[in-house]
Design a protein around this motif. Structure first.
Motif, short mmCIF file in Angstrom:
data_model
loop_
_atom_site.label_atom_id
_atom_site.label_comp_id
_atom_site.label_asym_id
_atom_site.label_seq_id
_atom_site.Cartn_x
_atom_site.Cartn_y
_atom_site.Cartn_z
N ASP A 1 0.81 -1.31 -0.14
CA ASP A 1 0.00 0.06 -0.05
C ASP A 1 0.92 1.23 -0.04
O ASP A 1 2.00 1.25 0.56
CB ASP A 1 -0.89 -0.21 1.28
CG ASP A 1 -2.13 -0.96 0.96
OD1 ASP A 1 -2.31 -1.43 0.09
OD2 ASP A 1 -2.60 -1.33 1.93
N GLY A 2 0.43 2.14 -0.93
CA GLY A 2 1.32 3.33 -1.04
C GLY A 2 2.58 3.34 -1.70
O GLY A 2 3.43 4.55 -1.54
N LEU A 3 3.16 2.18 -2.00
CA LEU A 3 4.24 2.37 -2.73
C LEU A 3 4.26 3.16 -4.21
O LEU A 3 3.43 2.61 -4.89
CB LEU A 3 4.58 0.83 -2.95
CG LEU A 3 6.12 0.58 -3.71
CD1 LEU A 3 6.82 -0.06 -2.71
CD2 LEU A 3 5.95 -0.68 -4.80
N GLU A 4 5.26 3.90 -4.17
CA GLU A 4 5.46 4.36 -5.76
C GLU A 4 6.16 3.43 -6.51
O GLU A 4 7.24 3.06 -6.23
CB GLU A 4 6.35 5.80 -5.46
CG GLU A 4 5.66 6.83 -4.78
CD GLU A 4 6.61 8.03 -4.77
OE1 GLU A 4 7.16 8.54 -5.93
OE2 GLU A 4 6.86 8.76 -3.94
N SER A 5 5.25 3.31 -7.62
CA SER A 5 6.17 2.07 -8.53
C SER A 5 7.27 2.61 -9.28
O SER A 5 7.86 1.82 -9.78
CB SER A 5 4.96 1.63 -9.40
OG SER A 5 4.16 2.61 -10.05
N GLU A 6 7.17 3.99 -9.59
CA GLU A 6 8.46 4.36 -10.43
C GLU A 6 9.88 4.11 -10.05
O GLU A 6 10.85 3.57 -10.57
CB GLU A 6 8.17 5.97 -10.70
CG GLU A 6 9.08 6.46 -11.93
CD GLU A 6 10.34 6.87 -11.65
OE1 GLU A 6 11.25 6.85 -12.41
OE2 GLU A 6 10.73 7.25 -10.37
N PRO A 7 10.12 4.52 -8.64
CA PRO A 7 11.38 4.20 -8.18
C PRO A 7 11.83 2.62 -7.89
O PRO A 7 13.08 2.28 -8.39
CB PRO A 7 11.58 4.78 -6.56
CG PRO A 7 10.37 5.55 -6.62
CD PRO A 7 9.36 5.20 -7.82
N LEU A 8 10.82 1.79 -7.88
CA LEU A 8 10.98 0.40 -7.90
C LEU A 8 11.05 -0.25 -9.33
O LEU A 8 11.95 -1.14 -9.43
CB LEU A 8 9.68 -0.50 -7.27
CG LEU A 8 9.57 -2.02 -7.38
CD1 LEU A 8 10.96 -2.33 -6.29
CD2 LEU A 8 8.29 -2.56 -6.71
N LEU A 9 10.62 0.46 -10.23
CA LEU A 9 10.95 -0.04 -11.75
C LEU A 9 12.14 0.56 -11.99
O LEU A 9 12.95 -0.32 -12.65
CB LEU A 9 9.96 0.78 -12.65
CG LEU A 9 10.04 0.59 -14.17
CD1 LEU A 9 9.69 -1.07 -14.70
CD2 LEU A 9 9.03 1.58 -14.89
#
Length: 254
Positions: free
Chosen positions: A108-116
Motif C-alpha cells: 500500500d502506498g508504494l510508488e512504483s516508479e522508483p521500484l521500476l
C-alpha cells in the motif's frame, strides 16, 4: 461500464500461459503499480507482441480496462535483457529479483516508479560480463525493502542514539542497530549480527546513498557474500516469505 485505454511503460515480472494462444501477465508499470493483464494471442510467434510481453521484457504498453480486468492492446519492446538468459546463475538471480518485486510491488502506498527504476538498473548491470552478483542481490534487497517502508535503521544506535563508526550489531527482527557498548549492557538482547566497519559503511551507502553510487560499491567477494546473507535474512523476515527462487540461485552459484 466504458472500456478505458491508457498508456504506460513497464516490465513483465511474471508470465503464465493460459492456453496455446494467450498469456496472463504480471507487469510492474511506471504509473499504475503492479497490473495483471491478459495478452491475447501473445504465445503465437506471429503475434506482434510475442516478444514484448515475455518475461523480463521492458515495453511501452497500451492497456484496456473493463470492470477491473486489463488487456494488452499493444506492447512495443524497449529492452529485453536477453544476455541474462545465457547464464543459469544470472537467470536464477533475476527470478529471485522478480519475486521480490512482485511481493513488494503490491505494498500500500508504494510508488512504483522508483521500484521500476531499481529493477531496470539492476537487470542492466546483471547483464554485463563480470557482474558482481552478490552486490546486485544485496543492493536490490535493501533498496526494495526501503521503498516498501522496511528500511533498515543503520544510522544510529537504537538505544543511545550514537552514530557507530567502527562496528555495530544489526537485528534482523526489528531492523535496528546497537552500538557495541549498548550491546554489552543489554544481555537479554540476543541474535544481533555483527557488522564490521566495511559492511556497515556499505549498508549505509545502500540505504542512504544515490542509486548510481551504490552500484559502484566494491568489496571482496567473501565480504559481500557475508553482507548478502544478513540482508537476505532481513528481507525474508520482513516480507514473511521464503523464496523458492533463492534456493535455485544457491544451487547454481559458484
Amino acid at each position: 461500464h466504458n472500456i478505458m485505454q491508457f498508456k504506460t511503460d513497464g516490465i513483465v515480472i511474471r508470465q503464465q500461459k493460459i492456453n496455446d494462444n494467450d498469456r496472463y501477465l504480471t507487469i510492474l508499470t511506471r504509473d499504475s503499480g503492479v497490473i495483471h493483464a491478459y495478452a491475447n494471442r501473445a504465445n503465437s510467434i506471429r503475434s506482434p507482441f510475442c516478444t514484448s510481453t515475455s518475461l523480463m521484457c521492458y515495453s511501452d504498453f497500451i492497456f484496456s480496462e473493463n470492470k477491473g480486468n486489463y488487456r494488452v492492446c499493444s506492447a512495443d519492446l524497449r529492452n529485453a535483457f536477453f544476455k541474462i538468459g545465457r547464464d543459469l546463475t544470472k537467470v536464477s538471480l533475476s527470478a529471485y529479483l522478480l519475486d521480490i518485486t512482485a511481493t513488494v510491488g503490491v505494498t500500500d502506498g508504494l510508488e512504483s516508479e522508483p521500484l521500476l527504476r531499481l529493477l531496470l538498473n539492476t537487470l542492466f548491470f546483471l547483464e554485463k560480463d563480470g557482474a558482481d552478483l552478490f552486490l546486485l542481490k544485496t543492493l536490490f534487497e535493501v533498496r526494495a525493502l526501503t521503498l516498501a517502508g522496511f528500511a533498515p535503521q543503520v544510522a544510529a544506535c537504537c538505544d543511545c542514539g550514537v552514530y557507530p563508526e567502527s562496528a555495530a550489531y544489526f537485528f534482523i527482527t526489528d531492523g535496528e542497530l546497537l552500538c557495541p557498548s549498548c550491546m554489552e549492557s543489554r544481555e537479554r538482547k540476543t541474535g544481533g549480527q555483527k557488522l564490521e566497519k566495511d559492511l556497515l559503511d556499505v549498508l549505509r551507502v545502500m540505504v542512504f546513498g544515490k542509486l548510481s553510487d551504490a552500484f559502484k560499491i566494491r568489496l571482496p567477494q567473501s565480504r559481500m557474500r557475508n553482507l548478502s546473507e544478513i540482508t537476505e535474512e532481513f528481507c525474508c523476515y520482513q516480507l514473511e516469505k521464503a523464496f523458492d527462487t533463492l534456493a535455485f540461485f544457491y544451487d547454481t552459484v559458484q
